[in-house]
Design a protein around this motif. Structure first.
Motif, PDB file in Angstrom:
ATOM      1  N   SER A  19       0.830  -1.206   0.000  1.00  0.00           N
ATOM      2  CA  SER A  19       0.000   0.000   0.000  1.00  0.00           C
ATOM      3  C   SER A  19       0.865   1.257   0.000  1.00  0.00           C
ATOM      4  CB  SER A  19      -0.940   0.002   1.201  1.00  0.00           C
ATOM      5  OG  SER A  19      -0.208  -0.070   2.394  1.00  0.00           O
ATOM      6  N   ALA A  68       2.075   1.727  -3.521  1.00  0.00           N
ATOM      7  CA  ALA A  68       1.014   2.275  -4.361  1.00  0.00           C
ATOM      8  C   ALA A  68       0.840   3.775  -4.115  1.00  0.00           C
ATOM      9  CB  ALA A  68      -0.295   1.540  -4.110  1.00  0.00           C
ATOM     10  N   LEU A  69       0.891   4.181  -2.858  1.00  0.00           N
ATOM     11  CA  LEU A  69       0.795   5.609  -2.544  1.00  0.00           C
ATOM     12  C   LEU A  69       1.997   6.379  -3.085  1.00  0.00           C
ATOM     13  CD1 LEU A  69      -0.572   5.542   1.116  1.00  0.00           C
ATOM     14  CD2 LEU A  69      -1.759   6.290  -0.947  1.00  0.00           C
ATOM     15  N   THR A  89       1.516   6.759  -6.820  1.00  0.00           N
ATOM     16  CA  THR A  89       0.498   7.778  -7.084  1.00  0.00           C
ATOM     17  C   THR A  89       1.063   9.167  -6.842  1.00  0.00           C
ATOM     18  OG1 THR A  89      -1.204   6.212  -6.411  1.00  0.00           O
ATOM     19  CG2 THR A  89      -1.818   8.528  -6.480  1.00  0.00           C
ATOM     20  N   GLY A  90       1.797   9.323  -5.756  1.00  0.00           N
ATOM     21  CA  GLY A  90       2.419  10.620  -5.477  1.00  0.00           C
ATOM     22  C   GLY A  90       3.427  11.014  -6.540  1.00  0.00           C
ATOM     23  N   THR A 130       3.288  10.280  -9.702  1.00  0.00           N
ATOM     24  CA  THR A 130       2.590  10.727 -10.912  1.00  0.00           C
ATOM     25  C   THR A 130       2.014  12.126 -10.755  1.00  0.00           C
ATOM     26  OG1 THR A 130       0.498   9.733 -10.226  1.00  0.00           O
ATOM     27  CG2 THR A 130       1.960   8.391 -11.580  1.00  0.00           C
ATOM     28  N   LEU A 131       1.766  12.555  -9.519  1.00  0.00           N
ATOM     29  CA  LEU A 131       1.191  13.868  -9.290  1.00  0.00           C
ATOM     30  C   LEU A 131       2.231  14.980  -9.208  1.00  0.00           C
ATOM     31  CD1 LEU A 131      -1.558  12.888  -6.686  1.00  0.00           C
ATOM     32  CD2 LEU A 131      -1.840  13.324  -9.129  1.00  0.00           C
TER      33      LEU A 131
END
Length: 111
Positions: free
Chosen positions: A30, A33-34, A37-38, A40-41
Protein backbone atom coordinates in the motif's frame (compact mmCIF):
# COMPACT_ATOMS: atom_id res chain seq x y z
CA UNK A 1 20.50 4.79 -20.88
CA UNK A 2 17.58 7.02 -19.87
CA UNK A 3 15.31 4.00 -19.33
CA UNK A 4 17.96 2.24 -17.24
CA UNK A 5 18.45 5.30 -15.05
CA UNK A 6 14.69 5.70 -14.62
CA UNK A 7 14.29 2.04 -13.67
CA UNK A 8 17.17 2.27 -11.24
CA UNK A 9 15.59 5.31 -9.56
CA UNK A 10 12.24 3.49 -9.33
CA UNK A 11 13.87 0.39 -7.82
CA UNK A 12 15.83 2.42 -5.26
CA UNK A 13 12.68 4.36 -4.40
CA UNK A 14 10.72 1.15 -3.93
CA UNK A 15 13.42 -0.26 -1.64
CA UNK A 16 13.38 2.93 0.44
CA UNK A 17 9.58 2.90 0.67
CA UNK A 18 9.65 -0.76 1.68
CA UNK A 19 12.16 -0.02 4.45
CA UNK A 20 10.01 2.89 5.62
CA UNK A 21 6.91 0.68 5.63
CA UNK A 22 8.66 -1.97 7.73
CA UNK A 23 9.83 0.67 10.19
CA UNK A 24 6.31 2.13 10.46
CA UNK A 25 4.81 -1.40 10.57
CA UNK A 26 2.59 -0.73 7.56
CA UNK A 27 1.88 -3.08 4.67
CA UNK A 28 4.48 -2.09 2.11
CA UNK A 29 2.40 -2.74 -1.05
CA UNK A 30 0.00 0.00 0.00
CA UNK A 31 2.89 2.38 0.67
CA UNK A 32 4.37 1.54 -2.74
CA UNK A 33 1.01 2.27 -4.36
CA UNK A 34 0.79 5.61 -2.54
CA UNK A 35 4.37 6.42 -3.54
CA UNK A 36 3.63 5.65 -7.19
CA UNK A 37 0.50 7.78 -7.08
CA UNK A 38 2.42 10.62 -5.48
CA UNK A 39 5.12 10.32 -8.12
CA UNK A 40 2.59 10.73 -10.91
CA UNK A 41 1.19 13.87 -9.29
CA UNK A 42 4.56 15.64 -9.09
CA UNK A 43 4.99 18.40 -11.66
CA UNK A 44 7.80 18.17 -14.24
CA UNK A 45 8.28 14.45 -13.68
CA UNK A 46 9.92 12.90 -16.74
CA UNK A 47 7.72 10.52 -18.69
CA UNK A 48 8.98 6.98 -18.61
CA UNK A 49 7.33 4.67 -21.14
CA UNK A 50 8.06 1.07 -20.23
CA UNK A 51 6.75 -2.23 -21.45
CA UNK A 52 3.90 -3.42 -19.19
CA UNK A 53 5.39 -6.92 -19.08
CA UNK A 54 8.64 -5.46 -17.75
CA UNK A 55 6.81 -3.51 -15.06
CA UNK A 56 4.90 -6.65 -14.07
CA UNK A 57 8.10 -8.66 -13.78
CA UNK A 58 10.08 -5.99 -11.91
CA UNK A 59 7.55 -4.55 -9.50
CA UNK A 60 4.24 -6.39 -9.20
CA UNK A 61 5.39 -10.01 -9.17
CA UNK A 62 8.03 -9.59 -6.41
CA UNK A 63 5.58 -7.66 -4.23
CA UNK A 64 2.93 -10.38 -4.60
CA UNK A 65 5.44 -13.16 -4.00
CA UNK A 66 6.80 -11.55 -0.86
CA UNK A 67 3.29 -10.89 0.44
CA UNK A 68 2.42 -14.54 -0.15
CA UNK A 69 5.46 -15.65 1.87
CA UNK A 70 4.52 -13.28 4.70
CA UNK A 71 0.93 -14.56 4.87
CA UNK A 72 0.07 -16.83 7.75
CA UNK A 73 -1.22 -20.18 6.53
CA UNK A 74 -2.89 -20.79 9.89
CA UNK A 75 -4.83 -17.51 9.68
CA UNK A 76 -5.72 -18.18 6.07
CA UNK A 77 -7.16 -21.58 7.01
CA UNK A 78 -9.00 -20.04 9.94
CA UNK A 79 -10.54 -17.19 7.94
CA UNK A 80 -10.89 -18.83 4.54
CA UNK A 81 -14.62 -18.07 4.16
CA UNK A 82 -14.28 -14.28 4.71
CA UNK A 83 -11.15 -14.19 2.56
CA UNK A 84 -12.77 -16.06 -0.32
CA UNK A 85 -15.91 -13.92 -0.01
CA UNK A 86 -13.82 -10.76 -0.28
CA UNK A 87 -11.90 -12.17 -3.24
CA UNK A 88 -15.07 -13.10 -5.13
CA UNK A 89 -16.74 -9.78 -4.33
CA UNK A 90 -13.64 -7.79 -5.31
CA UNK A 91 -13.27 -9.61 -8.62
CA UNK A 92 -16.98 -9.28 -9.39
CA UNK A 93 -17.10 -5.56 -8.55
CA UNK A 94 -13.91 -4.86 -10.52
CA UNK A 95 -15.24 -6.74 -13.54
CA UNK A 96 -18.57 -4.91 -13.43
CA UNK A 97 -16.89 -1.51 -12.96
CA UNK A 98 -14.53 -2.04 -15.90
CA UNK A 99 -17.37 -3.32 -18.10
CA UNK A 100 -19.59 -0.32 -17.30
CA UNK A 101 -16.73 2.14 -17.81
CA UNK A 102 -15.66 0.67 -21.14
CA UNK A 103 -19.25 0.40 -22.38
CA UNK A 104 -19.95 4.01 -21.43
CA UNK A 105 -16.76 5.25 -23.12
CA UNK A 106 -17.03 3.00 -26.19
CA UNK A 107 -20.70 2.18 -26.85
CA UNK A 108 -19.71 0.04 -29.85
CA UNK A 109 -18.07 -2.49 -27.54
CA UNK A 110 -20.65 -5.15 -26.68
CA UNK A 111 -21.33 -6.25 -23.14
Amino acid sequence: MEIFRGLLILLVGSVLLTALARRLKLPYPSLLALGGTGLTLLPNTPELNLDPQLMLALFVAPALLDSAFDASLRDLKRYWIPVMSLVVIAVALSTIAVAVLIHSMLPAVPW
